[in-house]
Design an enzyme around this catalytic site. Structure first.
Site, PDB file in Angstrom:
ATOM      1  N   HIS A 159      -2.815  -8.654 -10.868  1.00  0.00           N
ATOM      2  CA  HIS A 159      -2.481  -8.121 -12.184  1.00  0.00           C
ATOM      3  C   HIS A 159      -2.338  -9.262 -13.194  1.00  0.00           C
ATOM      4  O   HIS A 159      -2.837  -9.180 -14.330  1.00  0.00           O
ATOM      5  CB  HIS A 159      -1.169  -7.339 -12.129  1.00  0.00           C
ATOM      6  N   LYS A 199      -9.542  -7.914  -0.793  1.00  0.00           N
ATOM      7  CA  LYS A 199      -8.860  -7.663  -2.049  1.00  0.00           C
ATOM      8  C   LYS A 199      -7.376  -7.445  -1.788  1.00  0.00           C
ATOM      9  O   LYS A 199      -6.991  -6.794  -0.824  1.00  0.00           O
ATOM     10  CB  LYS A 199      -9.454  -6.413  -2.719  1.00  0.00           C
ATOM     11  N   CYS A 219      -6.735   6.043  -6.058  1.00  0.00           N
ATOM     12  CA  CYS A 219      -7.564   5.783  -7.242  1.00  0.00           C
ATOM     13  C   CYS A 219      -7.218   6.715  -8.390  1.00  0.00           C
ATOM     14  O   CYS A 219      -7.628   6.475  -9.525  1.00  0.00           O
ATOM     15  CB  CYS A 219      -9.049   5.960  -6.909  1.00  0.00           C
ATOM     16  N   HIS A 269       1.422  -8.165  -8.665  1.00  0.00           N
ATOM     17  CA  HIS A 269       1.012  -9.324  -7.878  1.00  0.00           C
ATOM     18  C   HIS A 269       0.078 -10.183  -8.714  1.00  0.00           C
ATOM     19  O   HIS A 269      -0.180  -9.893  -9.886  1.00  0.00           O
ATOM     20  CB  HIS A 269       0.397  -8.917  -6.533  1.00  0.00           C
ATOM     21  N   HIS A 305      -9.784   2.168  -1.055  1.00  0.00           N
ATOM     22  CA  HIS A 305      -8.495   2.105  -0.378  1.00  0.00           C
ATOM     23  C   HIS A 305      -8.579   2.243   1.142  1.00  0.00           C
ATOM     24  O   HIS A 305      -7.610   1.957   1.847  1.00  0.00           O
ATOM     25  CB  HIS A 305      -7.556   3.189  -0.935  1.00  0.00           C
ATOM     26  N   LYS A 335      -1.420  -3.293  -1.443  1.00  0.00           N
ATOM     27  CA  LYS A 335      -0.110  -3.009  -0.871  1.00  0.00           C
ATOM     28  C   LYS A 335      -0.211  -2.715   0.623  1.00  0.00           C
ATOM     29  O   LYS A 335       0.546  -3.244   1.431  1.00  0.00           O
ATOM     30  CB  LYS A 335       0.503  -1.820  -1.602  1.00  0.00           C
ATOM     31  N   CYS A 340     -11.858   6.805   1.207  1.00  0.00           N
ATOM     32  CA  CYS A 340     -12.160   6.145  -0.064  1.00  0.00           C
ATOM     33  C   CYS A 340     -12.675   4.739   0.208  1.00  0.00           C
ATOM     34  O   CYS A 340     -12.067   3.988   0.991  1.00  0.00           O
ATOM     35  CB  CYS A 340     -10.902   6.095  -0.929  1.00  0.00           C
ATOM     36  N   CYS A 395      -8.953  11.103  -4.370  1.00  0.00           N
ATOM     37  CA  CYS A 395      -8.209   9.943  -3.842  1.00  0.00           C
ATOM     38  C   CYS A 395      -6.980   9.729  -4.700  1.00  0.00           C
ATOM     39  O   CYS A 395      -7.095   9.420  -5.892  1.00  0.00           O
ATOM     40  CB  CYS A 395      -9.082   8.694  -3.849  1.00  0.00           C
TER      41      CYS A 395
END
Length: 571
Positions: free
Chosen positions: A43, A329, A152, A40, A177, A332, A174, A149
């Site tokens: 990146h 942030k 991570c 996305h 996430h 997904k 986490c 996690c």
């Protein structure tokens, strides 16, 4: 014992970042990204920043090496592959070829190498490295029990967890996430990372440039001062990873594997003399660009690994902020990832690169919005730069038949514009060295604004009508005031083409063609940045052609775009 491809300790310098190899190259890396989904814009934000920096250093005529790639091992990738009915290798191969490599072309990135952690050149060299640490007594057998996690790919401390909400209420999750961690209990191999606490703190103190920006360095120092634990570096409950060479019932912890890509890609651990020469010439890295969520791995674990191996440290680990969509942030699970293709297909790759590099201070979080992108495209690219280039080319075409005239006497106005150009070069160079692409573009844009203002104040369209500025047939007069104004504006555009080439390479090349600069001056990439601000480079007679608009105005500049399901950055 000296393992093949790993230098002997006596050959290695101190912990000073960047010390010891005598390398004159500029070596920059992005993180390597997990292949559990397609990329996305988060990146691509990292990768475009890396490309801007390396293009700039190339524009300085330096020897540049730019590495990016994919992280393909670990439990997260394995589970994603299984969920899609594929082996992890099949899944990785498909994603890399269909998504990760193509996106580099989409956003106009020129990398020198693309490493995959499943490549033999990486896995074999990783095994050489880890065997060397084992032989040196840096690794021991033990047991691990605690939270992990998978998102991570990280063992968590109690302070890393937060109280869950909604469906996870009553559970510890986490902080990154927002999902519950898994409790692991395994026999593992451990790296003696705690032994490097004091050396790491001394590194941060003596070399503040090692972790940037300052806020990131302060975070790392605070974390290390709490005391480091030894790091579990193997897993025995699954087999998707690099086998531990002395105990193949274990695979290497994915981060220990992934971090080594920066060194294995340039030859560490290879017995080939050519690879050894490349490593000596290239290593240590000058800049590792990372997202702030993976800072600790790069600023704590990675230098400790290198210290243990007796290898020189990279010069700078720079942690940039997150791209936010709707205040969150991109991820997904929350469906807030946006594919770069959606933006590039509408606005073009130059606008994508320009927007993300200028709109967000590098090192801070920044929010993406279609409205802001559209506004900047029209105001800054189409009206600011594009219209400036078209105006100058049109006036040279109309008044001098497309042939750049010889200028006349300079006034304070021309000299003042050259001062702006010279200062733009100095300020942009300084910003690049501070890893601040947004400030570099801000510095460059002072010349765009000043040149537009120069034309507004000098009014060449009125000067063209003054006595003595044109012949009876309407042609402009060489050496007149009109000629001086247009030549000065063309020189400003030449400066801008050089300075903007790392940022908006397609438009910069279009500007170079518009100015006819290739024939008298050579390719745009061959132009030295430091000399770009000095006017007087374009000779009289240079052919200037208007051509197509650098940035056509887009009437529908705010498309309705669905979010994609892409993941966040990995190692």
């Amino acid at each position: 014992m000296v393992t093949a491809g790993i230098p002997a300790p006596s050959d290695i310098p101190s912990d000073a970042p960047g010390a010891g190899t005598g390398s004159t190259s500029f070596y920059l890396t992005t993180p390597i990204f997990y292949v559990n989904d397609a990329p996305h814009i988060g990146h691509s934000y990292t990768t475009v920043a890396a490309d801007v920096l390396t293009r700039w250093h190339r524009q300085r005529q330096e020897d540049v090496w730019f590495l990016t790639g994919t992280d393909e091992h670990g439990q997260k990738v394995m589970r994603t592959a299984e969920a899609n009915g594929m082996t992890p290798q099949e899944w990785s191969d498909r994603l890399v070829e269909s998504s990760w490599k193509p996106v580099l072309t989409t956003v106009d990135v020129i990398n020198d190498d693309f490493i995959r952690t499943t490549q033999p050149r990486h896995t074999e060299r990783v095994q050489t490295f880890i065997q060397d640490l084992y032989d040196k007594g840096e690794i021991y057998a033990g047991s691990y029990e605690g939270p992990y996690c998978v998102g991570c790919e990280e063992y968590k401390l109690a302070g890393d967890l937060v109280d869950g909400t909604g469906e996870f209420a009553g559970q510890k999750v986490c902080a990154v996430h927002g999902k519950p961690v898994e409790e692991l209990s395994e026999q593992n191999y451990f790296f003696k990372m705690s032994a490097y606490t004091d050396r790491l703190l001394a590194l941060y103190e003596d070399h503040p440039e090692f972790v940037q920006p300052a806020s990131a360095r302060n975070e790392v120092i605070g974390f290390v001062k709490q005391g480091l634990q030894d790091l579990s570096i193997s897993r025995s409950t699954f087999d998707w990873g690099v086998p531990i060479p002395w105990d193949t019932t274990h695979v290497l912890y994915v981060w220990f594997d992934a971090l080594l890509n920066y060194a294995t890609a340039v030859g560490l651990g290879s017995a080939d003399p050519a690879d050894a020469e490349k490593f000596a010439r290239t290593w240590p890295a000058d800049v590792h660009l990372v997202g702030k969520d993976i800072l600790r791995f790069h600023a704590v674990t990675w230098p400790a690994m290198l210290m243990a191996a007796g290898l020189p440290l990279p010069t700078t680990v720079f942690a940039h902020g997150w791209l936010l969509v709707g205040g969150e942030k991109m991820s997904k699970s929350k469906l807030t990832g946006i594919s770069p293709d959606v933006i590039v297909d509408h606005f073009g790759s130059d606008a994508f690169r320009y927007y993300f590099m200028r709109a967000i201070p590098f090192g801070s979080d920044g929010s993406f919005s279609w409205e802001d992108l559209a506004a900047r495209y029209n105001a800054e690219l189409a009206n600011g730069l594009g219209n400036l280039a078209s105006r100058v080319a049109a006036m040279v075409g109309k008044n001098f038949s497309g042939s750049l005239p010889a200028p006349g006497a300079l006034t304070e106005a021309e000299e003042a514009l050259e001062v702006v150009a010279l200062k733009a070069v100095v300020d942009a160079e300084d910003a690049i060295d501070r890893i601040s692409p947004n400030e570099a573009i801000n510095a460059i844009w002072t010349l765009v604004d000043a040149t537009n203002m120069y034309l507004t104040e000098q009014e060449p369209w009125k000067v063209a009508k003054l006595p003595g500025e044109s012949t009876d047939d309407g042609a402009g007069v060489e050496g007149g005031r009109l000629a001086t104004i247009l030549v000065t504006a063309a020189e400003a555009l030449r400066t801008l083409a050089v300075l903007l080439n790392p940022v908006i390479p397609k438009a910069a090349q279009g500007l170079w063609v518009l100015l006819g600069a290739q024939e008298p001056l050579g390719p745009l990439a061959a132009q030295q940045v430091r000399a770009a601000g000095r006017f007087g480079a374009l000779p009289a007679g240079t052919r200037v052609t208007k051509g197509e608009s650098l940035f056509p105005r887009l009437e529908d500049a705010d498309p309705a775009v669905p979010a994609t399901t892409s993941t966040t950055a990995s190692a």
